[in-house]
Write a protein that holds these residues in place. Sequence first.
Motif, PDB file in Angstrom:
ATOM      1  N   VAL A  23       0.939  -1.289   0.257  1.00 56.44           N
ATOM      2  CA  VAL A  23       0.108   0.269  -0.004  1.00 56.44           C
ATOM      3  C   VAL A  23       0.377   1.209  -0.201  1.00 56.44           C
ATOM      4  O   VAL A  23       0.910   2.352  -0.288  1.00 56.44           O
ATOM      5  CB  VAL A  23      -1.094  -0.265   1.196  1.00 56.44           C
ATOM      6  CG1 VAL A  23      -1.746   1.115   1.515  1.00 56.44           C
ATOM      7  CG2 VAL A  23      -2.312  -0.862   0.978  1.00 56.44           C
ATOM      8  N   HIS A  24       1.735   1.569   0.871  1.00 59.43           N
ATOM      9  CA  HIS A  24       2.788   2.128   1.213  1.00 59.43           C
ATOM     10  C   HIS A  24       3.982   2.522  -0.047  1.00 59.43           C
ATOM     11  O   HIS A  24       4.516   2.991   0.165  1.00 59.43           O
ATOM     12  CB  HIS A  24       2.952   2.579   1.863  1.00 59.43           C
ATOM     13  CG  HIS A  24       2.075   2.401   3.433  1.00 59.43           C
ATOM     14  ND1 HIS A  24       1.639   1.280   3.631  1.00 59.43           N
ATOM     15  CD2 HIS A  24       1.954   3.882   3.842  1.00 59.43           C
ATOM     16  CE1 HIS A  24       0.889   2.036   4.778  1.00 59.43           C
ATOM     17  NE2 HIS A  24       1.127   3.586   4.920  1.00 59.43           N
ATOM     18  N   GLY A  25       3.578   1.863  -1.164  1.00 60.28           N
ATOM     19  CA  GLY A  25       5.298   1.501  -2.262  1.00 60.28           C
ATOM     20  C   GLY A  25       6.185   0.774  -2.279  1.00 60.28           C
ATOM     21  O   GLY A  25       7.183   1.000  -2.813  1.00 60.28           O
ATOM     22  N   PHE A  26       5.937   0.068  -0.407  1.00 57.12           N
ATOM     23  CA  PHE A  26       7.332  -1.064  -0.284  1.00 57.12           C
ATOM     24  C   PHE A  26       6.926  -2.512  -0.867  1.00 57.12           C
ATOM     25  O   PHE A  26       5.736  -2.785  -1.315  1.00 57.12           O
ATOM     26  CB  PHE A  26       8.103  -1.352   0.527  1.00 57.12           C
ATOM     27  CG  PHE A  26       8.210   1.181   0.636  1.00 57.12           C
ATOM     28  CD1 PHE A  26       8.680   1.858   0.304  1.00 57.12           C
ATOM     29  CD2 PHE A  26       7.344   1.634   1.965  1.00 57.12           C
ATOM     30  CE1 PHE A  26       9.174   3.114   0.306  1.00 57.12           C
ATOM     31  CE2 PHE A  26       7.261   2.955   2.202  1.00 57.12           C
ATOM     32  CZ  PHE A  26       7.681   3.019   0.951  1.00 57.12           C
ATOM     33  N   THR A  27       8.262  -2.840  -0.888  1.00 60.32           N
ATOM     34  CA  THR A  27       7.945  -4.647  -1.149  1.00 60.32           C
ATOM     35  C   THR A  27       9.063  -5.274  -0.509  1.00 60.32           C
ATOM     36  O   THR A  27       9.548  -4.530  -0.182  1.00 60.32           O
ATOM     37  CB  THR A  27       7.510  -5.554  -2.291  1.00 60.32           C
ATOM     38  OG1 THR A  27       7.159  -5.973  -2.677  1.00 60.32           O
ATOM     39  CG2 THR A  27       8.696  -5.024  -3.352  1.00 60.32           C
ATOM     40  N   ALA A  28       8.659  -6.935  -0.779  1.00 62.10           N
ATOM     41  CA  ALA A  28       9.724  -7.702   0.686  1.00 62.10           C
ATOM     42  C   ALA A  28       9.833  -8.667  -0.434  1.00 62.10           C
ATOM     43  O   ALA A  28       9.854  -9.545  -1.489  1.00 62.10           O
ATOM     44  CB  ALA A  28       8.936  -8.015   1.849  1.00 62.10           C
TER      45      ALA A  28
END
Length: 690
Positions: A102-107
């Motif tokens: 949702v905040h434009g990050f990923t793992a």
Amino acid sequence: MIRFHGRNNNNIISGLLLAALMGMSGSAFAQVEAQPVDAQGETRWAVNFNDTDIQDVIKSIAGLTGKTFIIDPKVRGPIKVINTKPLNAKELYELFLASLDVHGFTAVESGNIVRIVMNRDARNLAIPTENNVTNKDDLYITQVIPLKNTSAAKILAALRPLVPQYGHLTTYEPSNALIITDTRANVARMNELVVQLDKIGITHTDVVPLRYANAADVVAMLTQLEKPDPNRGMTTSPPVIVADKRTNAVVISGDDLTRQRLKLLVDDLDRPQSKNSNVRVEYLQYAKAEDVAKVLTGMMQSLGQGKQAEGAPANASPPAVQADTATNSILITADIDTMDTMLSIINSLDIRRQQVLVEAIIVEITGTNAKEIGIEWMYQADDQGFGGFTNGGAAGRVAAPALSILENPGDGSALGSLASGIAAVQAPVFGIGRLGNNVDFLAVLKLLQTTESTNILSTPSLLTTDNNEASILVGQQVPFVTGSYSGANTGGNTDGNTSFSSPFNTVNREDVGIKLKVTPHINEGDSLVLDIEQEISSVIGNTQSSPNGPTTSKREIKTQILSGDGQTVVLGGLIQDQVNKGDSRVPVLGSIPVLGHLFRSQSATKTKTNLLIFLKPTIIRTNEVLTGATAEKYRTIRNEQVEFQRSRGILTTKREVPMLPEWEEQIQKYLDETKKDQNEAARAAEATGE
């Protein structure tokens, strides 16, 4: 980093989490409460974050899941999560991945190490590749999706809007596969869509045998009905429809829905005919029935010989063709195979033929300049003889009346005779005369300069179809005497003299004027070959009343040219300069300077002729072009009538001058008459019950 081992250390985990969260900034709030162990022995937590810094959230998740996180320096910002349901470690990790997305990050996982990066940077890292997606979380993966029935390039356009900007979707055409890089949840959704779209492309083939209809005709009709409509668009690939002439069957290849629909339509078309299929009447639109019948008769003779060679039944009736000129139709009696061949030939022959409008421009300019000067004189002496010089007969025509006037000045008849003599000379005449006791003298001076000019412009035009000869003649028929007869009659004369009874002349009338004969041959493209015969003839001067018959001038061109559509070409021409000089004189005396003019007469004639012929062929392919060419000529002649009406003078009223209607009025009148004829034909058909 905080590590947790085992499932029953709830008190330690809760204490550590509370201690960690209490150390956060006062503006952020985080709540992680440990719940009792469930029936499966798993620890659950109730997690809520209210604008908690993402770095602290990652530390908490690392402690709860036991994973090692590497955080990109660009990963910053608060996170807000509201949750009312206790979550186990797996669900907590999925919640964490969704919050990052949702905040434009990923793992990005690599073994037990997890990189926290920006979404747009994830596809450049070592993302794992999976064949079967079981978990629908927000972890980034790459998957290759093969397609069996549909082209991957066609599906790509439909799926691309469903992939986020930081994702990746492309095709690999050699294996007809899609390559997608995105979260597991979105990749799983893409898999479901691809499976549905790939089913639409599954095609099967059905063979539909026919009992009554002809397979080629049915396929032609179905192909026309299934023609793609650019305004409607195509949701599936168009079906493939082929006629098997050997078994008289229709082969249909396509998806299930299309095949079922076409099979029902074929069943409706495969009905027995109510009339005899061996007899057909074909009405022609453009070709002549007689010409088409000749071609078909020759073709059927060839087909009949071929069938006899193949072993056709001896009792089979031969095909027949008859032309009906009244209705311009062809009557054919033949078997089915021959009938199909004949109908195909008729369709190829009965086509709209192109036309050619030929416009010619004939320009002839002729100028004649003639000069004549001469002195004629005569004298006579009673006792010394006579003498003189004359050329042209001027002195002979005026001598007698002139001398009569000199002798009798009051003689009116002599004055009239003198006027007639001067008029016969057809030139200005000046004379002197003297009547003496012994010597009479008369001298005549003749001066003449004649200038004639002719400027002729003719623009004949004619319209004809391709490969058809057309001609136009604008002129008159001039009589030429070819012989005369006079019979001798000696009977009934007592004095023995011979007389002639019933004399007559034989006359042959010939066309004199402008003749144009053209045969066009249209080539592929915009060029055409024209066989041209052009003749220009006219009666010369006042030779119409000549006893030997009139004399005509004739210019003729016979050639073949290659021209472009609408191109103006010059066919030929003539530029002629002709100078004629005449000098009549008395030997020796006429050569004396100055005085020699009394003994000579001079004349000079100069004639110049310029003749050029131009031609402009225009190919008429449609009714619109023909209408435009007709309208142009129509308006030209009407403008001439309007100009004549304006200069009619005072003796003729405006209503007495005939006038063509406006071109638009003429078209409307034609349309009204056509509509009236159609209505009358419809009423007549209703009355007869047709």
